[in-house]
Design a protein around this motif. Structure first.
Motif, PDB file in Angstrom:
ATOM      1  N   PHE A 247       7.175  33.685  37.352  1.00  0.00           N
ATOM      2  CA  PHE A 247       7.796  32.423  37.789  1.00  0.00           C
ATOM      3  C   PHE A 247       6.860  31.674  38.722  1.00  0.00           C
TER       4      PHE A 247
ATOM      5  N   HIS B 134      17.016  29.516  45.235  1.00  0.00           N
ATOM      6  CA  HIS B 134      16.790  28.825  43.962  1.00  0.00           C
ATOM      7  C   HIS B 134      18.057  28.711  43.127  1.00  0.00           C
TER       8      HIS B 134
ATOM      9  N   HIS C 214       9.700  22.256  44.498  1.00  0.00           N
ATOM     10  CA  HIS C 214       9.062  23.517  44.113  1.00  0.00           C
ATOM     11  C   HIS C 214       7.695  23.689  44.783  1.00  0.00           C
TER      12      HIS C 214
ATOM     13  N   HIS D  30       4.960  28.206  38.039  1.00  0.00           N
ATOM     14  CA  HIS D  30       5.164  27.035  38.875  1.00  0.00           C
ATOM     15  C   HIS D  30       3.886  26.600  39.572  1.00  0.00           C
TER      16      HIS D  30
ATOM     17  N   HIS E 122      16.368  20.477  40.337  1.00  0.00           N
ATOM     18  CA  HIS E 122      16.025  20.389  38.915  1.00  0.00           C
ATOM     19  C   HIS E 122      16.592  19.110  38.313  1.00  0.00           C
TER      20      HIS E 122
HETATM   21 CU   LIG Z   1      13.158  25.919  39.687  1.00  0.00          CU
END
Ligand SMILES: [Cu+2]
Length: 318
Positions: free
Chosen positions: A265, A138, A155, A269, A146
């Motif tokens: 996280f 990441h 993702h 997500h 991103h």
């Molecule tokens: Cu990310």
């Protein structure tokens, strides 16, 4: 020389005084003081089993011996039972588990056992040094995940890899989602869980600074994002909502290289991915405009088209 030898002998003493007692003697006149005797450990009266994995021959038969039967694995095509031809219901697959969808739930619906399983699996893949490398992916901007149309599909695969990893240590685990816009609170059961993950940059211990630097987008913000009719406008709005969530949690979650160290996280997500999946159902044909190399979700081989159908990827949201 002779002196030294005899001195040594005297130091160790010829015999311990209590050695004349049997191992289980009841000694009513214990001396008040004594030195521990590591040279003559007590005989506790039973021997360790010949095979600690199979301690009891009454249960395990010859497995409980020094020479247990040799292990010969079943050939792969015979590793599960199959019904008789008469009883077969097509399509019959060997292991239902492999074909079940992973059911991603609102974390508020998890039982305590499910919470513990998620955290235990997270800790285990971390202890196995499998999480750090996934986090490091990441932080590698080469993947351009991103701020462009790759954000959602990339993702989606990233979460899938994490879920596969978790399922390797506990096949009952699926990534729960954190519906932060509705909840307006951090999942309480995660508060005490701040793992240390070894990254290529060194060990990172999760920190948070909840609510210090941003406002958590509310349900209206999500509704507004979902009101976009085209993929790019929708994805851009949703990525913005997602960014604020990262900053609202603060600490590790604020940094792209450290954010995936925090279990929230993945739950954050999963919620973003869930919103996309919901939007997809009413916007057929609105897909990320990606072509060529940009359409491959490197470092994996899935392409943008592979990311369109979450059921085909093996999971669902409830
Ligand atoms: Cu990310």
């Amino acid at each position: 020389m002779a002196n030294e030898k005899s001195g040594k002998k005297a130091a160790h003493g010829p015999q311990r005084e209590h050695s004349k007692h049997g191992p289980h003697d009841h000694r009513s006149h214990e001396p008040l003081c004594y030195d521990p005797d590591y040279r003559n450990p007590p005989d506790h009266g039973h021997k360790p089993p010949a095979n600690p994995r199979y301690p009891d021959p009454r249960i395990y038969g010859s497995y409980a011996t020094k020479n247990p039967p040799r292990y010969i694995p079943h050939p792969i095509e015979h590793s599960c039972f199959r019904p008789r031809k008469d009883d077969c219901k097509p399509p019959q697959t060997c292991n239902g588990h492999d074909h079940d969808l992973c059911v991603r739930k609102d974390h508020r619906m998890l039982t305590t056992d499910e919470q513990n399983r998620f955290l235990n699996a997270f800790s285990q893949i971390n202890a196995l040094a499998a999480l750090g490398p996934l986090v490091d992916i990441h932080s590698n901007a080469v993947h351009q995940m991103h701020g462009n149309p790759r954000f959602l599909p990339w993702h989606r695969i990233y979460l899938l890899r994490m879920e596969e990893l978790l399922m390797m240590v506990d096949p009952t685990v699926c990534i729960p989602y954190w519906k932060s816009s509705e909840e307006q609170a951090f999942p309480a059961w995660l508060l005490g869980f701040t793992p240390t993950v070894t990254l290529t940059s060194g060990p990172h211990t999760v920190t948070r600074n909840i609510g210090a630097f941003a406002i958590l987008p509310n349900a209206a913000a999500v509704t507004a994002a979902m009101a976009n009719a085209t993929f790019n406008t929708f994805a851009q709005a949703l990525e913005g909502v997602h960014n604020s969530g990262h900053v609202w949690v603060g600490g590790s979650m604020m940094g792209i290289p450290t954010a995936p160290c925090d279990p929230v996280f993945w739950m954050h997500h999963a919620e973003i991915d869930r919103i996309w999946a919901a939007w997809q159902t009413t916007h057929a044909g609105q897909n990320p405009p990606l072509a060529g190399a940009a359409a491959t979700m490197d470092p994996w081989t899935e392409t943008e088209t592979d990311t369109r159908d979450i059921a085909a990827l093996g999971y669902t949201y409830v």
